[in-house]
Enzyme design. Sequence first.
Site, PDB file in Angstrom:
ATOM      1  N   ASN A   9       0.867  -1.172   0.000  1.00 46.56           N
ATOM      2  CA  ASN A   9       0.000   0.000   0.000  1.00 46.56           C
ATOM      3  C   ASN A   9       0.908   1.228   0.000  1.00 46.56           C
ATOM      4  O   ASN A   9       1.543   1.525   1.004  1.00 46.56           O
ATOM      5  CB  ASN A   9      -0.895  -0.023   1.247  1.00 46.56           C
ATOM      6  CG  ASN A   9      -1.722   1.239   1.399  1.00 46.56           C
ATOM      7  OD1 ASN A   9      -1.771   2.083   0.494  1.00 46.56           O
ATOM      8  ND2 ASN A   9      -2.383   1.384   2.539  1.00 46.56           N
ATOM      9  N   TRP A  10       0.952   1.888  -1.142  1.00 45.66           N
ATOM     10  CA  TRP A  10       1.849   3.047  -1.253  1.00 45.66           C
ATOM     11  C   TRP A  10       1.276   4.294  -0.583  1.00 45.66           C
ATOM     12  O   TRP A  10       1.955   5.296  -0.460  1.00 45.66           O
ATOM     13  CB  TRP A  10       2.166   3.325  -2.735  1.00 45.66           C
ATOM     14  CG  TRP A  10       3.273   2.466  -3.274  1.00 45.66           C
ATOM     15  CD1 TRP A  10       3.746   1.296  -2.728  1.00 45.66           C
ATOM     16  CD2 TRP A  10       4.053   2.707  -4.449  1.00 45.66           C
ATOM     17  NE1 TRP A  10       4.772   0.803  -3.492  1.00 45.66           N
ATOM     18  CE2 TRP A  10       4.981   1.634  -4.560  1.00 45.66           C
ATOM     19  CE3 TRP A  10       4.067   3.697  -5.426  1.00 45.66           C
ATOM     20  CZ2 TRP A  10       5.909   1.558  -5.600  1.00 45.66           C
ATOM     21  CZ3 TRP A  10       4.993   3.612  -6.472  1.00 45.66           C
ATOM     22  CH2 TRP A  10       5.902   2.560  -6.546  1.00 45.66           C
ATOM     23  N   LYS A  11       0.002   4.240  -0.188  1.00 45.34           N
ATOM     24  CA  LYS A  11      -0.644   5.403   0.443  1.00 45.34           C
ATOM     25  C   LYS A  11      -0.443   6.639  -0.449  1.00 45.34           C
ATOM     26  O   LYS A  11      -0.430   6.494  -1.671  1.00 45.34           O
ATOM     27  CB  LYS A  11      -0.130   5.589   1.879  1.00 45.34           C
ATOM     28  CG  LYS A  11      -0.257   4.288   2.684  1.00 45.34           C
ATOM     29  CD  LYS A  11       0.003   4.441   4.153  1.00 45.34           C
ATOM     30  CE  LYS A  11      -0.141   3.082   4.829  1.00 45.34           C
ATOM     31  NZ  LYS A  11      -0.020   3.163   6.297  1.00 45.34           N
ATOM     32  N   HIS A  93      -9.452   1.165   4.906  1.00 44.79           N
ATOM     33  CA  HIS A  93      -8.180   1.322   5.633  1.00 44.79           C
ATOM     34  C   HIS A  93      -8.429   2.198   6.862  1.00 44.79           C
ATOM     35  O   HIS A  93      -9.217   3.147   6.812  1.00 44.79           O
ATOM     36  CB  HIS A  93      -7.128   1.953   4.716  1.00 44.79           C
ATOM     37  CG  HIS A  93      -5.753   1.866   5.309  1.00 44.79           C
ATOM     38  ND1 HIS A  93      -5.330   2.716   6.302  1.00 44.79           N
ATOM     39  CD2 HIS A  93      -4.733   1.009   5.082  1.00 44.79           C
ATOM     40  CE1 HIS A  93      -4.099   2.380   6.650  1.00 44.79           C
ATOM     41  NE2 HIS A  93      -3.714   1.355   5.931  1.00 44.79           N
ATOM     42  N   GLU A  95      -6.784   4.492   8.104  1.00 49.23           N
ATOM     43  CA  GLU A  95      -6.533   5.923   7.896  1.00 49.23           C
ATOM     44  C   GLU A  95      -7.774   6.598   7.309  1.00 49.23           C
ATOM     45  O   GLU A  95      -8.071   7.754   7.606  1.00 49.23           O
ATOM     46  CB  GLU A  95      -5.296   6.097   6.999  1.00 49.23           C
ATOM     47  CG  GLU A  95      -4.024   5.779   7.771  1.00 49.23           C
ATOM     48  CD  GLU A  95      -2.853   5.322   6.932  1.00 49.23           C
ATOM     49  OE1 GLU A  95      -2.897   5.424   5.691  1.00 49.23           O
ATOM     50  OE2 GLU A  95      -1.867   4.830   7.535  1.00 49.23           O
ATOM     51  N   GLU A 163      -5.177  -5.095  10.367  1.00 48.25           N
ATOM     52  CA  GLU A 163      -4.148  -4.088  10.614  1.00 48.25           C
ATOM     53  C   GLU A 163      -4.440  -3.382  11.946  1.00 48.25           C
ATOM     54  O   GLU A 163      -5.250  -2.443  11.971  1.00 48.25           O
ATOM     55  CB  GLU A 163      -4.128  -3.057   9.486  1.00 48.25           C
ATOM     56  CG  GLU A 163      -3.839  -3.650   8.121  1.00 48.25           C
ATOM     57  CD  GLU A 163      -3.274  -2.617   7.169  1.00 48.25           C
ATOM     58  OE1 GLU A 163      -2.182  -2.850   6.653  1.00 48.25           O
ATOM     59  OE2 GLU A 163      -3.910  -1.558   6.975  1.00 48.25           O
ATOM     60  N   GLY A 169       2.708   2.083  10.846  1.00 49.50           N
ATOM     61  CA  GLY A 169       3.654   3.183  10.742  1.00 49.50           C
ATOM     62  C   GLY A 169       4.377   3.506  12.046  1.00 49.50           C
ATOM     63  O   GLY A 169       5.026   4.537  12.163  1.00 49.50           O
ATOM     64  N   SER A 209       3.588  -2.376  10.137  1.00 49.92           N
ATOM     65  CA  SER A 209       5.046  -2.415  10.326  1.00 49.92           C
ATOM     66  C   SER A 209       5.675  -3.750   9.925  1.00 49.92           C
ATOM     67  O   SER A 209       6.610  -4.217  10.574  1.00 49.92           O
ATOM     68  CB  SER A 209       5.433  -2.053  11.767  1.00 49.92           C
ATOM     69  OG  SER A 209       4.984  -0.746  12.081  1.00 49.92           O
ATOM     70  N   GLY A 230       2.972  -1.318   4.190  1.00 52.27           N
ATOM     71  CA  GLY A 230       2.979   0.106   3.877  1.00 52.27           C
ATOM     72  C   GLY A 230       4.366   0.572   3.485  1.00 52.27           C
ATOM     73  O   GLY A 230       4.837   0.338   2.368  1.00 52.27           O
ATOM     74  N   GLY A 231       5.065   1.192   4.434  1.00 52.97           N
ATOM     75  CA  GLY A 231       6.354   1.821   4.154  1.00 52.97           C
ATOM     76  C   GLY A 231       7.347   0.926   3.419  1.00 52.97           C
ATOM     77  O   GLY A 231       8.038   1.380   2.492  1.00 52.97           O
TER      78      GLY A 231
HETATM   79  P1  13P Z   1       3.211   0.242   7.565  1.00 52.35           P
HETATM   80  O1  13P Z   1       3.681  -1.060   6.981  1.00 52.35           O
HETATM   81  O2  13P Z   1       3.938   1.421   7.059  1.00 52.35           O
HETATM   82  O3  13P Z   1       3.100   0.163   9.058  1.00 52.35           O
HETATM   83  O4  13P Z   1       1.694   0.446   7.037  1.00 52.35           O
HETATM   84  C1  13P Z   1       0.794  -0.586   7.140  1.00 52.35           C
HETATM   85  C2  13P Z   1      -0.437  -0.230   6.401  1.00 52.35           C
HETATM   86  O5  13P Z   1      -1.174   0.640   6.802  1.00 52.35           O
HETATM   87  C3  13P Z   1      -0.708  -0.939   5.139  1.00 52.35           C
HETATM   88  O6  13P Z   1      -2.003  -0.678   4.684  1.00 52.35           O
END
Ligand code: 13P
Length: 250
Positions: A9-11, A93, A95, A163, A169, A209, A230-231
């Site tokens: 997920n590149w957000k 998600h 967020e 998640e 994050g 993470s 994510g990251g």
């Molecule tokens: P991180 O891997 O950066 O913690 O993000 C997880 C995430 O929200 C994937 O959708």
Amino acid sequence: MQRKLAAGNWKMNGTRASLAELEKIAASRKAPAIDVLLCLPATLLSSASALLAESHLMIGAQDCHAEPSGAFTGDLGAPMLADAGATAVILGHSERRAAYGETSDAVRDKARAAHAAGLTALICLGETLAEREAQRALDIITEQLETSLPDTATPETTVIAYEPVWAIGTGLTADPDQIAEVHGHLRRLLTRRFGTEQGPAFRLLYGGSVKPDNAAAIFAVPDVDGALVGGASLTAAAFLPIVTALEDSR
Ligand code: 13P
């Protein structure tokens, strides 16, 4: 048995210059033994799908509207995402649940729209730290799963990502016992609703993470069928070891 799934997920990250990372990921995985999906900002879908036409790498989006088209300034309908080359879309998600007040009812309507457009719905759920500390994690997850999944959900059209909000994050990950408890719970709920054939076939991803150095331990947990990253999905250098760890866990 469904294939395991490494999803990124590149957000809100990435411009056309970032497509070089996708090319590197695709080049190193000509015929992966698992599914690999990168959910990109919508601005990159068309160029990424052209670039990856010959590869096994799948691309997805990060949200869609519940209506296919209409007077919804700034939004994107699921058929538009499919037209741009997406085969999947992340929905619900945390967020978006937090920042835009997306309820599980809204997520279900979006998932139905995704299915109608032929997209796989990657539905996210997870508790906050306060909810976990109040011993409410399983209750929250139960409500999110039961309400967010439309009746159009099948193991082929729908993937669930657990998640925990406090692990996103933050560098914190849920420990294997916590992941096993939640994934086992999700499996039981899915089997109760969709039956003993379909329930066990839904893919359950863990997200929060996930990094190269903790991926193998997470993939060893029962009922973990992959990850939503994510990251660490933003670069080939960080994402490819996670893909390898998932392949090795089969
Ligand atoms: P991180 O891997 O950066 O913690 O993000 C997880 C995430 O929200 C994937 O959708």
